[in-house]
Design a protein around this motif. Structure first.
Motif, mmCIF file in Angstrom:
data_model
loop_
_atom_site.group_PDB
_atom_site.id
_atom_site.type_symbol
_atom_site.label_atom_id
_atom_site.label_comp_id
_atom_site.label_asym_id
_atom_site.label_seq_id
_atom_site.Cartn_x
_atom_site.Cartn_y
_atom_site.Cartn_z
ATOM 1 N N PHE A 50 37.626 -11.065 17.961
ATOM 2 C CA PHE A 50 37.366 -12.409 18.639
ATOM 3 C C PHE A 50 37.011 -13.665 17.548
ATOM 4 O O PHE A 50 37.596 -14.823 18.362
ATOM 5 C CB PHE A 50 35.180 -11.978 18.917
ATOM 6 N N ASP A 51 37.673 -13.995 16.605
ATOM 7 C CA ASP A 51 37.932 -14.462 15.189
ATOM 8 C C ASP A 51 38.910 -16.214 16.118
ATOM 9 O O ASP A 51 39.503 -16.912 16.335
ATOM 10 C CB ASP A 51 37.587 -14.650 14.451
ATOM 11 N N ARG A 73 29.043 -32.436 15.178
ATOM 12 C CA ARG A 73 29.471 -32.035 13.974
ATOM 13 C C ARG A 73 28.916 -31.044 13.223
ATOM 14 O O ARG A 73 28.770 -30.088 12.287
ATOM 15 C CB ARG A 73 29.553 -33.615 12.637
ATOM 16 N N HIS A 123 39.774 -23.488 20.046
ATOM 17 C CA HIS A 123 39.156 -24.215 19.677
ATOM 18 C C HIS A 123 39.322 -25.910 19.377
ATOM 19 O O HIS A 123 38.273 -26.582 19.640
ATOM 20 C CB HIS A 123 39.092 -24.209 18.239
ATOM 21 N N PRO A 124 40.929 -25.862 19.451
ATOM 22 C CA PRO A 124 41.407 -27.206 19.998
ATOM 23 C C PRO A 124 40.670 -27.721 21.465
ATOM 24 O O PRO A 124 41.374 -29.406 21.080
ATOM 25 C CB PRO A 124 42.833 -27.457 19.262
ATOM 26 N N ARG A 162 28.244 -37.620 18.284
ATOM 27 C CA ARG A 162 28.918 -36.856 17.027
ATOM 28 C C ARG A 162 28.381 -35.847 16.518
ATOM 29 O O ARG A 162 28.795 -35.417 16.150
ATOM 30 C CB ARG A 162 29.426 -38.427 16.567
ATOM 31 N N LEU A 166 38.287 -17.416 19.357
ATOM 32 C CA LEU A 166 37.632 -18.369 19.501
ATOM 33 C C LEU A 166 38.749 -19.679 18.325
ATOM 34 O O LEU A 166 38.996 -20.940 18.672
ATOM 35 C CB LEU A 166 36.752 -18.456 18.292
ATOM 36 N N GLY A 167 39.455 -19.543 17.528
ATOM 37 C CA GLY A 167 40.205 -20.162 16.487
ATOM 38 C C GLY A 167 41.463 -20.257 17.327
ATOM 39 O O GLY A 167 41.241 -22.062 17.307
ATOM 40 N N LEU A 207 29.687 -27.888 14.306
ATOM 41 C CA LEU A 207 30.273 -27.099 13.193
ATOM 42 C C LEU A 207 30.638 -26.465 12.759
ATOM 43 O O LEU A 207 30.373 -25.084 11.753
ATOM 44 C CB LEU A 207 31.566 -28.641 13.314
ATOM 45 N N ARG A 208 29.057 -27.858 11.321
ATOM 46 C CA ARG A 208 28.451 -27.166 10.288
ATOM 47 C C ARG A 208 27.599 -25.416 10.946
ATOM 48 O O ARG A 208 27.952 -24.248 9.837
ATOM 49 C CB ARG A 208 28.038 -27.982 9.667
ATOM 50 N N VAL A 215 30.025 -18.045 10.720
ATOM 51 C CA VAL A 215 31.004 -16.975 10.914
ATOM 52 C C VAL A 215 31.625 -16.441 9.276
ATOM 53 O O VAL A 215 32.159 -15.659 9.030
ATOM 54 C CB VAL A 215 32.804 -17.919 11.056
ATOM 55 N N GLN A 222 28.775 -23.454 12.637
ATOM 56 C CA GLN A 222 29.610 -22.625 13.205
ATOM 57 C C GLN A 222 30.445 -21.747 11.445
ATOM 58 O O GLN A 222 30.665 -20.866 11.647
ATOM 59 C CB GLN A 222 30.301 -23.542 14.312
ATOM 60 N N VAL A 223 30.549 -22.407 11.116
ATOM 61 C CA VAL A 223 31.114 -22.526 9.472
ATOM 62 C C VAL A 223 30.042 -21.219 9.194
ATOM 63 O O VAL A 223 30.665 -20.315 8.464
ATOM 64 C CB VAL A 223 31.550 -23.384 8.183
ATOM 65 N N ILE A 224 29.077 -22.107 9.217
ATOM 66 C CA ILE A 224 28.343 -20.901 8.056
ATOM 67 C C ILE A 224 28.070 -19.322 8.767
ATOM 68 O O ILE A 224 27.924 -18.276 7.845
ATOM 69 C CB ILE A 224 26.575 -21.856 7.597
#
Lengths: 356, 356
Positions: free
Chosen positions: B36-37, B295, B44-45, B291, B40-41, B298-299, B305, B301-303
């Motif tokens: 799945f990652d 952002r 992502h762009p 924005r 999504l990776g 995104l933060r 993941v 999502q990083v946490i």
């Protein structure tokens, strides 16, 4: 990150059973304040004596009334009672629960009853670990019965069931229409069903519906019975009767959730509920299920505590946050993704994660 | 634990806009299946073009009807629409939501509309990350508008608000009694208020109540205004007027949530809602708030993941589970506690946590 020794004065006051120390200990663990783990660590060897009873159901089912009546009955029997009222705070359900709290006032002034509301909206550890931690403190303080009440929304009813030895699901005659869709979730958590407001029309029907549902569970167990001498047992056995007979043959080794009727506002049926709760504890003890449930709680607590420590180490670190900020633009443009960033973050955080 | 490259065929089919590939990609990310990652990776762009609109409110407010009407209006304007219907599955609310899904059938057969229900009860990542991931897939596929709808129970409405660019809170005249207790939670998430079923009695009153509440927010801001030449500004300024004037003076830099009226079942007021949504996006873009919100996503999502990777590494490891089992008895007897066990577990798991 090893915790400092807990506040010695707090523990001494707690041991002297000073209510202010109880309130302070609960606040510390509920809000995961500095030293909460040290407090819980010191109290840990003292837990295990209290019976923990979870109470859940849809809004308006009378959960707080049943809880108040149970507390009153236990007090009359000379037992002390801790009540944890868990509010999965929502802007849309908050009002109803506030009303519930007020209705508990009849027992709130009794020094043998301690009431604590939890409303840990969006907290990191979640309601489940906060509920368990507060129940641990009440248990260590010496309360005989701990009643944990929550409205069944979101997954709060699952959290309560995980924290309890026995879970009571309260429905009302009006819940009947939706019972078919509720099946799986209810079967998962209910040790005892209560049809409250049973003097209203429809009480018999919902009771039958629940019993039918319970029969279906026995039916599922039967699917594992092999055909015997060419006879398909599933076709000749009545699943509900099988379940009743199994329960009758060895009351302490199997458990079929009873379906009780109460009119809690008048105190009707509360005695039967107490009897059923006592019977369930005997079953839990004799079957080994009590130990299994409590071991599962310990396992989940280890997982919660470990993840809490990891989160603290990672996300309260200035370097980690500066790193994420430094790659935000790259994630916006698509040259990095949250997945590449997470990998890089774990690669550079070894010292944070494993320090002792 | 670095992910393998994603299924090339799936991505090619996705790029060719084959609906089967869309459905498969969503299933993979929703259920966090292997790879799945990587999916999504790769996607992502391509995200960031769609507008994400969250829709929440109490049960019975007409969220699905408003969602369906919005989808219809956007389709008439030539836009494609993805709908994520988030069901915080509860044994007690499941039935009502099932009914909602059925009511969406009027748009379900339109190939320019894609509807997906999410019911990730108790999933590790939680509804918030599943909702965001599915919205990412719909965004990457090219949908112009993504409508994310959930009933406001538990904290699902917070999850939706976190995943959306704009959050619409739908109330009905009957919600009026509880509005005072709802204040904090609603102010936190609502960009636009809708009073639906506005042809019923009480619609004017709830609208006034919400506007009063919005005025109180301006009033709170005023508390920070210092007394000027001995004049207490708080006493001579009308907070609601202050808020209106602030909004009028620079429509693109500040935002006061409008309170709209709809009768969604008849399509009334939907045009005004679309206008307000467009106006909010202009505000988000001009003020830099869009924005900032993205952002923040995104933060988060990083946490998410990172924590997901850590959990996988720790709890799917046989050695970790064997270790916990080996200390259960010691925790039962009180010679170990979940806190000492967690420390020991982190000390011995360095190789799991930091491997790349």
């Amino acid at each position: 990150m090893t915790s400092a020794a807990p506040d010695a004065r707090l523990i001494a006051d707690f041991d002297a059973r000073r209510p202010a120390a109880l309130a302070r200990a609960i606040s510390i663990v509920e809000n995961q304040r500095t030293g909460f783990d040290a407090v819980l660590g010191v109290l840990h060897p003292r837990i295990g004596r209290a019976r923990r009873i979870g109470i859940t159901g849809p809004p308006g089912a009378g959960k707080s009334t049943v809880t108040t009546q149970l507390a009153t009955a236990y007090r009359e029997a000379g037992l002390t009672v801790g009540i944890v009222a868990v509010d999965p705070t929502s802007p849309f359900t908050g009002g109803a629960l506030l009303g519930d709290r007020i209705r508990m006032e009849s027992v709130a002034l009794d020094p043998g009853v301690y009431i604590r509301s939890l409303a840990t909206r969006g907290s990191l550890g979640g309601l489940s670990s906060a509920t368990r931690a507060v129940a641990d403190v009440l248990d260590a303080y010496g309360f005989d019965r701990i009643l944990m009440e929550t409205v069944g929304v979101g997954q709060s009813e699952l959290d309560i069931a995980r924290s309890a030895d026995t879970t009571v699901v309260i429905l009302v005659p009006e819940s009947g229409d939706s019972i078919q869709t509720l099946k799986a979730g209810l079967m998962e958590i209910a040790d005892i069903f209560v049809v409250n407001k049973a003097d209203r029309p429809g009480a018999d029907r919902i009771r039958t519906d629940i019993e039918l549902m319970l029969g279906m569970r026995a039916g599922e167990a039967l699917r594992n019975v092999p055909a015997h001498h060419g006879v398909d047992l599933k076709k000749i056995m009545n699943p509900a009767r099988v379940a009743r007979e199994a329960a009758a043959s060895d009351q302490t080794q199997t458990w079929t959730p009873p379906v009780l009727r109460t009119v809690a506002a008048k105190g009707e049926g509360i005695g039967d509920l107490i009897t059923a709760l006592d019977r369930h504890v005997r079953y839990l003890e004799a079957s080994g299920e009590l130990r299994r449930r409590r071991r599962q709680r310990l396992r989940e607590q280890v997982i919660d505590v470990t993840e809490h420590k990891l989160r603290q180490r990672l996300w309260r670190d200035d370097g980690t946050n500066a790193y994420i900020d430094s790659v935000l633009s790259a994630m916006e443009s698509g040259t990095e993704t949250p997945f590449t960033v997470a990998d890089a973050l774990l690669g550079r955080s070894g010292h944070l994660l494993t320090r002792t």
